[in-house]
Design an enzyme around this catalytic site. Structure first.
Site, PDB file in Angstrom:
ATOM      1  N   LYS A  13       0.906  -1.033   0.098  1.00 57.75           N
ATOM      2  CA  LYS A  13      -0.005   0.104   0.027  1.00 57.75           C
ATOM      3  C   LYS A  13       0.833   1.414  -0.103  1.00 57.75           C
ATOM      4  O   LYS A  13       0.536   2.220  -0.842  1.00 57.75           O
ATOM      5  CB  LYS A  13      -1.028  -0.082   1.150  1.00 57.75           C
ATOM      6  CG  LYS A  13      -2.008  -1.101   1.128  1.00 57.75           C
ATOM      7  CD  LYS A  13      -3.012  -0.699   2.243  1.00 57.75           C
ATOM      8  CE  LYS A  13      -2.519  -0.625   3.677  1.00 57.75           C
ATOM      9  NZ  LYS A  13      -2.038  -1.990   4.099  1.00 57.75           N
ATOM     10  N   ARG A  86     -10.163   1.042   7.948  1.00 56.64           N
ATOM     11  CA  ARG A  86      -9.792  -0.506   8.448  1.00 56.64           C
ATOM     12  C   ARG A  86     -10.892  -1.165   8.933  1.00 56.64           C
ATOM     13  O   ARG A  86     -10.805  -2.500   9.238  1.00 56.64           O
ATOM     14  CB  ARG A  86      -8.588  -0.032   9.325  1.00 56.64           C
ATOM     15  CG  ARG A  86      -7.370  -0.635   8.565  1.00 56.64           C
ATOM     16  CD  ARG A  86      -6.367  -0.428   9.744  1.00 56.64           C
ATOM     17  NE  ARG A  86      -5.112  -1.146   9.631  1.00 56.64           N
ATOM     18  CZ  ARG A  86      -3.933  -0.527   8.982  1.00 56.64           C
ATOM     19  NH1 ARG A  86      -4.055   0.757   8.695  1.00 56.64           N
ATOM     20  NH2 ARG A  86      -2.812  -1.312   9.125  1.00 56.64           N
ATOM     21  N   ARG A 125      11.111  -6.664   5.254  1.00 54.72           N
ATOM     22  CA  ARG A 125      10.722  -5.168   4.812  1.00 54.72           C
ATOM     23  C   ARG A 125      11.694  -4.456   5.901  1.00 54.72           C
ATOM     24  O   ARG A 125      11.925  -4.699   7.109  1.00 54.72           O
ATOM     25  CB  ARG A 125       9.502  -4.686   5.294  1.00 54.72           C
ATOM     26  CG  ARG A 125       9.010  -3.295   4.746  1.00 54.72           C
ATOM     27  CD  ARG A 125       7.723  -3.098   4.651  1.00 54.72           C
ATOM     28  NE  ARG A 125       6.958  -3.094   6.023  1.00 54.72           N
ATOM     29  CZ  ARG A 125       5.544  -2.886   6.143  1.00 54.72           C
ATOM     30  NH1 ARG A 125       4.985  -2.414   4.887  1.00 54.72           N
ATOM     31  NH2 ARG A 125       4.958  -2.752   6.957  1.00 54.72           N
ATOM     32  N   ARG A 160      10.691  -2.320  11.253  1.00 55.31           N
ATOM     33  CA  ARG A 160       9.458  -1.634  12.141  1.00 55.31           C
ATOM     34  C   ARG A 160       9.290  -2.698  13.314  1.00 55.31           C
ATOM     35  O   ARG A 160       9.281  -4.053  12.989  1.00 55.31           O
ATOM     36  CB  ARG A 160       8.419  -1.514  11.193  1.00 55.31           C
ATOM     37  CG  ARG A 160       8.059  -0.171  10.704  1.00 55.31           C
ATOM     38  CD  ARG A 160       7.196  -0.020   9.873  1.00 55.31           C
ATOM     39  NE  ARG A 160       5.710  -0.497  10.275  1.00 55.31           N
ATOM     40  CZ  ARG A 160       4.562  -0.586   9.473  1.00 55.31           C
ATOM     41  NH1 ARG A 160       4.728   0.157   8.391  1.00 55.31           N
ATOM     42  NH2 ARG A 160       3.418  -0.821  10.069  1.00 55.31           N
ATOM     43  N   ARG A 171      -1.425  -8.473  13.531  1.00 55.52           N
ATOM     44  CA  ARG A 171      -2.130  -7.562  12.483  1.00 55.52           C
ATOM     45  C   ARG A 171      -2.679  -8.375  11.356  1.00 55.52           C
ATOM     46  O   ARG A 171      -3.755  -7.829  10.860  1.00 55.52           O
ATOM     47  CB  ARG A 171      -0.800  -6.896  11.673  1.00 55.52           C
ATOM     48  CG  ARG A 171      -0.252  -5.911  12.685  1.00 55.52           C
ATOM     49  CD  ARG A 171       1.121  -5.441  12.295  1.00 55.52           C
ATOM     50  NE  ARG A 171       1.124  -4.589  11.340  1.00 55.52           N
ATOM     51  CZ  ARG A 171       2.077  -4.398  10.507  1.00 55.52           C
ATOM     52  NH1 ARG A 171       3.200  -5.031  10.508  1.00 55.52           N
ATOM     53  NH2 ARG A 171       2.023  -3.507   9.343  1.00 55.52           N
TER      54      ARG A 171
HETATM   55  P1  AMP Z   1      -0.094   0.697   8.835  1.00 59.28           P
HETATM   56  O1  AMP Z   1       1.473   1.304   8.579  1.00 59.28           O
HETATM   57  O2  AMP Z   1      -1.039   1.244   8.091  1.00 59.28           O
HETATM   58  O3  AMP Z   1       0.312  -0.716   8.711  1.00 59.28           O
HETATM   59  O4  AMP Z   1      -0.633   1.167  10.297  1.00 59.28           O
HETATM   60  C1  AMP Z   1       0.326   0.672  11.410  1.00 59.28           C
HETATM   61  C2  AMP Z   1      -0.533   0.794  12.699  1.00 59.28           C
HETATM   62  O5  AMP Z   1      -1.124   1.983  12.864  1.00 59.28           O
HETATM   63  C3  AMP Z   1      -1.674  -0.456  12.675  1.00 59.28           C
HETATM   64  O6  AMP Z   1      -1.300  -1.596  13.072  1.00 59.28           O
HETATM   65  C4  AMP Z   1      -2.569   0.341  13.778  1.00 59.28           C
HETATM   66  O7  AMP Z   1      -2.136   0.069  14.974  1.00 59.28           O
HETATM   67  C5  AMP Z   1      -2.598   1.721  13.382  1.00 59.28           C
HETATM   68  N1  AMP Z   1      -3.516   2.483  12.567  1.00 59.28           N
HETATM   69  C6  AMP Z   1      -3.195   2.685  11.245  1.00 59.28           C
HETATM   70  N2  AMP Z   1      -4.312   2.930  10.410  1.00 59.28           N
HETATM   71  C7  AMP Z   1      -5.454   2.683  11.222  1.00 59.28           C
HETATM   72  C8  AMP Z   1      -6.926   2.570  11.175  1.00 59.28           C
HETATM   73  N3  AMP Z   1      -7.419   3.121  10.175  1.00 59.28           N
HETATM   74  N4  AMP Z   1      -7.419   2.221  12.369  1.00 59.28           N
HETATM   75  C9  AMP Z   1      -7.054   1.660  13.560  1.00 59.28           C
HETATM   76  N5  AMP Z   1      -5.820   1.708  13.579  1.00 59.28           N
HETATM   77  C10 AMP Z   1      -4.788   2.008  12.605  1.00 59.28           C
END
Ligand code: AMP
Length: 216
Positions: A13, A86, A125, A160, A171
């Protein structure tokens, strides 16, 4: 053009969002990036979300929706949402906000990838601790192991915290339980485009741009 990019963690993404934002002239808004930045700056918001992000749990719907709608309001122009919505609740809250603002989502892009491939990619990653450049030990390794290739950077690469194996499993479970239902939700609205995320990143971008061109 107002776009949403959906996909499991590791489906690409972030990479696609950056490329698409340039190609279709829209602003990339990644909730994950926003939260990581707030955590590293030790802001109030950062301290509220840190424990969720580090353990792979979702930040509560109300909080994340407030953050996104505030940013969209400040932005005004076209947007590409990466990592939001999400959950169905977030999607419905976004719809309600957009309706009030007299805006709409033009297209939802779903990057589809098998779970085995997701786990393989996430464990490979890395990102640069200084400039944020993304690397993948399988598909885009740095020239000098452990360090960023970018001129004038040379920062140290790191994994990360939430890309470690146990958190990745969590996740993925969260994605399956809470985010996958969104795919049916947006299919009902008939504006979902499913892109095969298994190929080369540039080819995937081209496929999406061609599709967006077709509906623009
Ligand atoms: P990402 O980089 O998109 O994988 O997001 C990293 C982390 O941020 C996720 O595992 C969640 O803890 C939090 N997060 C990001 N976007 C959302 C969302 N739309 N709703 C809830 N938590 C989020």
């Amino acid at each position: 053009m107002n776009l949403i990019l959906l996909g499991a963690p590791g489906s690409g993404k972030g990479t696609q969002a950056k490329a698409l934002a340039q190609r279709v002239k829209t602003t990339h808004l990644s909730t994950g990036d926003v939260f990581r930045e707030e955590i590293s700056k030790q802001t109030d918001l950062g301290s509220k979300v840190a424990s969720y992000v580090s353990t792979g749990k979702l930040v509560p719907d109300k909080l994340v929706t407030e953050v996104v709608t505030a940013r969209l309001g400040a932005l005004g122009g076209p947007f590409l949402l990466d990592g939001f919505p999400r959950t169905l609740e977030q999607a419905q809250a976004l719809d309600a906000y957009l309706q009030k603002a007299g805006k709409k989502i033009d297209r939802v892009i779903y990057l589809s990838l098998s779970e085995a491939e997701v786990v393989k990619r996430l464990s490979a990653r890395r990102n640069c601790g200084s400039c944020g450049e993304l690397y993948n030990m399988l598909t885009k390794p740095p020239k000098r192991p452990g360090y960023c290739d970018k001129e004038k950077c040379g920062g140290k690469l790191a994994q990360r915290e939430d890309d470690k194996e146990e958190t990745v499993k969590k996740r993925l479970m969260v994605f399956r339980d809470l985010t996958e239902p969104l795919i049916s939700f947006y299919k009902l609205h008939e504006n979902l485009f499913e892109a095969d995320a298994a190929g080369a990143p540039a080819a995937i971008t081209e496929a999406i741009v061609a599709e967006l061109g077709a509906v623009a």
